[in-house]
Design an enzyme around this catalytic site. Structure first.
Site, mmCIF file in Angstrom:
data_model
loop_
_atom_site.group_PDB
_atom_site.id
_atom_site.type_symbol
_atom_site.label_atom_id
_atom_site.label_comp_id
_atom_site.label_asym_id
_atom_site.label_seq_id
_atom_site.Cartn_x
_atom_site.Cartn_y
_atom_site.Cartn_z
ATOM 1 C CG HIS A 1 5.292 55.632 30.185
ATOM 2 N ND1 HIS A 1 5.396 55.114 28.918
ATOM 3 C CD2 HIS A 1 6.531 56.022 30.517
ATOM 4 C CE1 HIS A 1 6.646 55.189 28.513
ATOM 5 N NE2 HIS A 1 7.357 55.749 29.454
ATOM 6 C CD GLU B 1 15.331 60.269 32.133
ATOM 7 O OE1 GLU B 1 14.152 60.288 32.543
ATOM 8 O OE2 GLU B 1 16.314 60.398 32.889
ATOM 9 C CB THR C 1 14.824 62.061 35.789
ATOM 10 O OG1 THR C 1 13.947 61.461 34.831
ATOM 11 C CG2 THR C 1 15.828 62.953 35.111
ATOM 12 C CB SER D 1 4.364 54.777 34.599
ATOM 13 O OG SER D 1 5.016 55.659 35.470
ATOM 14 C CB SER E 1 2.902 59.283 33.792
ATOM 15 O OG SER E 1 2.927 58.118 34.597
#
Ligand code: SF4
Length: 293
Positions: free
Chosen positions: A40, A130, A167, A229, A273
């Site tokens: 991201h 995810e 996560t 992100s 990221s």
């Protein structure tokens, strides 16, 4: 003037692995397609696109017969793997090993909950890749919650509960929701029908305390992260909680000169990221801007 880049900020090993796999395939000269951003971060995506990476959607899989398609570190649901195989694409599976273990845990959780009429609860962002990959492991039977309010609205306290987390969620939110679960079920913490597994990635959770300490040391902090992100937004809020002069930027051209006014120390940090080269570029621009004063 002190300008310091946080040495612990930058790509986690899951992102490093996915980018390496993309670069290795691109080195062969063939195009590589990715279903969504590998990372991201717009700047890093632009760099990879210059090497021959293309974005594609699931609906385009059929026309990618024989092409390489990368599954990102976020992972994907089994249905997507099946669809890609049926379409005859060459799959490059860059699912992070931590995410792969979590997917397995989601399946195990459902195996425990299903016969007992229980619920698998995922603390995560609805629609996040995810989370879609996780719910897909159990035919979308998980209940995804983003907050304590969602918990109260969507989860039945009278049925067994097995909670896991995306996560990249914040440990603070995870604790709040865990406490709220025990508060709402009969018998509280003694309720034997509640299983809560902290599945926040240690690559993320270990950065919380570290970033608090880092951000508090500077007059101003530039937090470099893509707008999309989830981990970046959470870590930015942590920095901001200890230093009100924390500013989130996606690229060096977003720096506003007045942010640096009167500052004699500037910290630069980012998410899992955020590429190191981008933080270095930000440091260079800060150097130029402050050198002109
Ligand atoms: S944050 Fe953790 S789980 Fe997510 S990609 Fe990075 S290493 Fe893997």
């Amino acid at each position: 003037m002190i300008i310091e880049i946080d040495e612990k900020s930058g790509f986690c090993f899951g992102v490093v692995g996915a980018i390496s796999k993309a670069e290795e395939s691109l080195a062969g000269g063939e195009p590589v397609y990715t279903l969504g951003d590998i990372v991201h971060n717009r700047m890093e995506m632009e760099r990879l696109e210059e090497l021959g990476l293309h974005r594609a959607t699931q609906n385009e899989l059929d026309r990618l017969n024989g092409c390489s398609v990368l599954i990102r570190a976020h992972g994907a649901p089994p249905a997507l793997f099946a669809k890609a195989r049926a379409a005859g694409v060459r799959l490059i599976d860059a699912t992070c090993p931590v995410v792969a273990r979590l997917q397995k845990l989601a399946r195990e959780a459902w195996d425990i909950m299903e016969p007992r009429g229980g619920q698998v609860v995922i603390l995560g962002k609805k629609g996040h890749a995810e989370v879609v990959g996780l719910t897909g492991q159990i035919d979308d039977k998980a209940i995804v919650i983003e907050s304590v309010d969602d918990l109260h609205n969507d989860v039945d306290p009278g049925k067994p509960i097995y909670m896991i987390s995306q996560t990249t969620k914040s440990p603070e939110l995870f604790d709040q929701v865990s406490r709220a679960i025990y508060d709402m079920v009969p018998g509280g913490r003694d309720n034997g029908d509640v299983i809560i597994k902290d599945t926040i990635c240690r690559q993320v959770s270990s950065r919380y305390e570290h970033l608090k300490e880092f951000a508090s040391r500077f007059d101003a902090v530039l937090f470099v992260s893509g707008a999309e992100s989830s981990n970046g937004n959470a870590l930015y809020r942590i920095c901001r909680s200890v230093n009100a002069h924390t500013y989130k930027i996606e690229s060096p051209d977003a720096i506003e000169p007045q942010w640096l006014d009167g500052a004699s120390s500037i910290g630069i940090c980012g998410a899992t990221s955020t590429p190191k080269w981008l933080m270095e570029r930000v440091a260079g621009v800060v150097q130029e801007m402050t050198g002109q004063r």
